[in-house]
Design a protein around this motif. Structure first.
Motif, PDB file in Angstrom:
ATOM      1  N   HIS A 361       1.809  -1.425  -6.197  1.00  0.00           N
ATOM      2  CA  HIS A 361       1.732  -2.551  -5.268  1.00  0.00           C
ATOM      3  C   HIS A 361       3.075  -3.242  -5.045  1.00  0.00           C
ATOM      4  O   HIS A 361       3.333  -3.742  -3.949  1.00  0.00           O
ATOM      5  CB  HIS A 361       0.701  -3.565  -5.764  1.00  0.00           C
ATOM      6  N   GLY A 362       3.899  -3.307  -6.096  1.00  0.00           N
ATOM      7  CA  GLY A 362       5.212  -3.925  -5.957  1.00  0.00           C
ATOM      8  C   GLY A 362       5.171  -5.334  -5.406  1.00  0.00           C
ATOM      9  O   GLY A 362       6.065  -5.762  -4.674  1.00  0.00           O
ATOM     10  N   GLY A 363       4.109  -6.062  -5.733  1.00  0.00           N
ATOM     11  CA  GLY A 363       3.988  -7.431  -5.255  1.00  0.00           C
ATOM     12  C   GLY A 363       3.390  -7.566  -3.869  1.00  0.00           C
ATOM     13  O   GLY A 363       3.205  -8.681  -3.378  1.00  0.00           O
ATOM     14  N   GLU A 364       3.083  -6.453  -3.205  1.00  0.00           N
ATOM     15  CA  GLU A 364       2.504  -6.497  -1.863  1.00  0.00           C
ATOM     16  C   GLU A 364       0.990  -6.312  -1.919  1.00  0.00           C
ATOM     17  O   GLU A 364       0.478  -5.626  -2.800  1.00  0.00           O
ATOM     18  CB  GLU A 364       3.102  -5.396  -0.988  1.00  0.00           C
ATOM     19  N   LYS A 365       0.301  -6.889  -0.952  1.00  0.00           N
ATOM     20  CA  LYS A 365      -1.143  -6.678  -0.855  1.00  0.00           C
ATOM     21  C   LYS A 365      -1.410  -5.265  -0.366  1.00  0.00           C
ATOM     22  O   LYS A 365      -0.819  -4.821   0.616  1.00  0.00           O
ATOM     23  CB  LYS A 365      -1.775  -7.688   0.110  1.00  0.00           C
ATOM     24  N   PRO A 366      -2.314  -4.536  -1.017  1.00  0.00           N
ATOM     25  CA  PRO A 366      -2.641  -3.187  -0.563  1.00  0.00           C
ATOM     26  C   PRO A 366      -3.568  -3.237   0.658  1.00  0.00           C
ATOM     27  O   PRO A 366      -4.141  -4.278   0.984  1.00  0.00           O
ATOM     28  CB  PRO A 366      -3.354  -2.589  -1.772  1.00  0.00           C
ATOM     29  N   PRO A 367      -3.737  -2.120   1.352  1.00  0.00           N
ATOM     30  CA  PRO A 367      -4.613  -2.085   2.528  1.00  0.00           C
ATOM     31  C   PRO A 367      -6.038  -2.551   2.233  1.00  0.00           C
ATOM     32  O   PRO A 367      -6.673  -3.175   3.092  1.00  0.00           O
ATOM     33  CB  PRO A 367      -4.580  -0.612   2.936  1.00  0.00           C
ATOM     34  N   SER A 368      -6.551  -2.260   1.033  1.00  0.00           N
ATOM     35  CA  SER A 368      -7.925  -2.647   0.708  1.00  0.00           C
ATOM     36  C   SER A 368      -8.105  -4.157   0.695  1.00  0.00           C
ATOM     37  O   SER A 368      -9.216  -4.657   0.932  1.00  0.00           O
ATOM     38  CB  SER A 368      -8.332  -2.065  -0.648  1.00  0.00           C
ATOM     39  N   GLU A 369      -7.059  -4.919   0.416  1.00  0.00           N
ATOM     40  CA  GLU A 369      -7.119  -6.379   0.472  1.00  0.00           C
ATOM     41  C   GLU A 369      -6.870  -6.867   1.892  1.00  0.00           C
ATOM     42  O   GLU A 369      -7.532  -7.797   2.369  1.00  0.00           O
ATOM     43  CB  GLU A 369      -6.075  -6.979  -0.477  1.00  0.00           C
ATOM     44  N   ARG A 370      -5.924  -6.222   2.570  1.00  0.00           N
ATOM     45  CA  ARG A 370      -5.564  -6.678   3.906  1.00  0.00           C
ATOM     46  C   ARG A 370      -6.673  -6.440   4.919  1.00  0.00           C
ATOM     47  O   ARG A 370      -6.809  -7.205   5.886  1.00  0.00           O
ATOM     48  CB  ARG A 370      -4.256  -6.018   4.353  1.00  0.00           C
ATOM     49  N   VAL A 371      -7.479  -5.389   4.725  1.00  0.00           N
ATOM     50  CA  VAL A 371      -8.561  -5.151   5.673  1.00  0.00           C
ATOM     51  C   VAL A 371      -9.571  -6.298   5.624  1.00  0.00           C
ATOM     52  O   VAL A 371     -10.137  -6.692   6.652  1.00  0.00           O
ATOM     53  CB  VAL A 371      -9.246  -3.788   5.414  1.00  0.00           C
ATOM     54  N   ILE A 372      -9.769  -6.879   4.450  1.00  0.00           N
ATOM     55  CA  ILE A 372     -10.674  -8.026   4.341  1.00  0.00           C
ATOM     56  C   ILE A 372     -10.027  -9.258   4.966  1.00  0.00           C
ATOM     57  O   ILE A 372     -10.688 -10.026   5.691  1.00  0.00           O
ATOM     58  CB  ILE A 372     -11.042  -8.282   2.868  1.00  0.00           C
TER      59      ILE A 372
END
Length: 405
Positions: A361-372
């Motif tokens: 993740h390197g401190g970034e939101k992954p796609p599974s979080e961003r889709v929500i």
């Protein structure tokens, strides 16, 4: 009533060849009265794909030309079976609609296996994995509404709830923590071996499907979500395939693969609600009985053992596709915070898990979080389908931080 496939009369190989007209089956109605007909198709396609892949691997390592010819013929006939099964899927279904069917299959098939599994260690492996596929269903359901403006209840028909499981963000672990202890080939029950093969095949099919269809999307969030969840599914393949004893001989493995096909066709024949599809399951069952008996003869000749020593003289209780809402809610209440450490399970994040989270993740939101997040921004809320009251963990949202509060 017990069913002994070794004592049944199957269909001779020479009578199993089909022409193009017979292979060109009419697909399912895109809105079947029983959504589990679709999941049965998906499950059987997975086990056919696994059996075919196994026979290719066996063929490449077998020096006996007579055995190689037998493997080639049976594999060809199973390729015909797989095409009939897979071509039952309706062509009008979108990739995301098929994806929701794949995840519903993963949830309810794995939940059934977990409930029926007699070995406590293997049972825990299935319980652990099903909460992750449950979360994938939730993520794809939100993507489905965003991309196609439709709700997942059209697909799952209320039989499977749609809400957060173990958050996908927490499912990225070091690869070595997905390697489990295998069952013992000498003491494991035939049912445990069937369970391991079935779920391994289902997860392999999902991982392959997501790898192939993910790049077909133009929407960045869709491409990214398929990439992330596809990577988790690859981990799941390791999680389940490591349960199989690597000491099984090729002849043992062949017998187990054929028995698994017989078991699933028999199970789904007994519960299928679509008469036309039921007839296909019956035909394939009778064909697979012959394939199993061929594998049994090879075991006798090359391994010097009777098949009954390994698989018994009757099939276990048939697999059932049925709603597992209460069971899944119990698991969410008890096991949501589990993660893996080596071949065991722990409740606290460990150094290797935290290292892997940072690498991925390197401190970034992954796609599974961003889709929500994107769904909430567009519709004001996330998509859920809860039919049995509120989520068992009160106030649960999508993020890992809120689960680990």
């Amino acid at each position: 009533m017990s069913f002994n496939p070794l004592a049944e009369k199957g269909i001779p190989l020479e009578q199993q060849y089909r022409n193009w007209r017979e292979l060109n089956v009419t697909p399912l109605d895109p809105e079947p009265p029983d959504p589990y007909t679709t999941t049965r198709v998906i499950a059987l396609n997975a086990i056919e794909a696994e059996s075919i892949a196994f026979k290719h691997n066996f063929f490449r390592r077998c020096p006996d030309q007579d055995v190689r010819r037998t493997l080639a013929e049976v594999r060809y006939l199973e390729n015909q079976q797989q095409r009939v099964v897979n071509w039952l899927l309706p062509g009008v279904a979108s990739v995301l609609e098929t994806t929701l069917g794949y995840e519903q299959n993963a949830v309810d098939l794995t939940a059934w296996v977990a409930r029926m599994e007699p070995d406590p260690y293997l049972k825990q492996a299935y319980e652990f994995g099903v909460l992750e596929d449950f979360d994938h269903l939730y993520r794809y359901a939100n993507l489905y509404e965003m991309v196609e403006r439709r709700k997942a209840e059209k697909i799952v028909d209320g039989l499977t709830e749609v809400m957060p499981g173990r958050p996908t963000i927490q499912q990225h672990r070091h690869p070595i923590d997905h390697v489990n202890e295998p069952y013992d080939r000498n003491t494991a029950s035939p049912l445990s071996k069937l369970h391991a093969l079935t779920i391994m095949a289902a997860e392999q099919q999902v991982a392959t499907y997501y790898m192939n269809v993910g790049p077909q999307y133009m929407e960045p969030i869709a491409r990214q979500l398929y990439q992330e969840i596809g990577l988790i599914e690859q981990q799941h393949v390791t999680h389940y395939e490591s349960l199989v004893d690597p000491g099984e001989t090729w002849w043992e493995q062949l017998l187990n693969h054929e028995l698994c096909e017989v078991y699933l066709y028999y199970s789904f024949f007994t519960e299928e609600t679509d008469r036309r599809v039921k007839a296909i399951w019956e035909l394939h069952l009778n064909e697979e009985i012959t394939h199993l008996q061929i594998a049994a003869d090879l075991l006798r000749r090359h391994d010097g053992r009777e098949p009954e020593e390994l698989i018994g003289d009757s099939l276990p209780q048939p697999v059932r596709f049925e709603s597992n809402k209460a069971y899944l809610r119990e698991l969410m209440a008890d096991q949501m915070d589990l993660t893996k450490l080596g071949s065991g399970y722990v409740r606290e994040a460990h150094e290797r898990f935290e290292w892997m989270q940072q690498q991925i993740h390197g401190g970034e939101k992954p796609p599974s979080e961003r889709v929500i997040d994107e769904h909430r921004a567009r519709f004001g809320t996330e998509y859920r389908l809860e039919t049995e009251g509120p989520h068992p963990i009160a106030g649960l949202r999508a993020s890992a931080d809120e689960v680990n509060r």
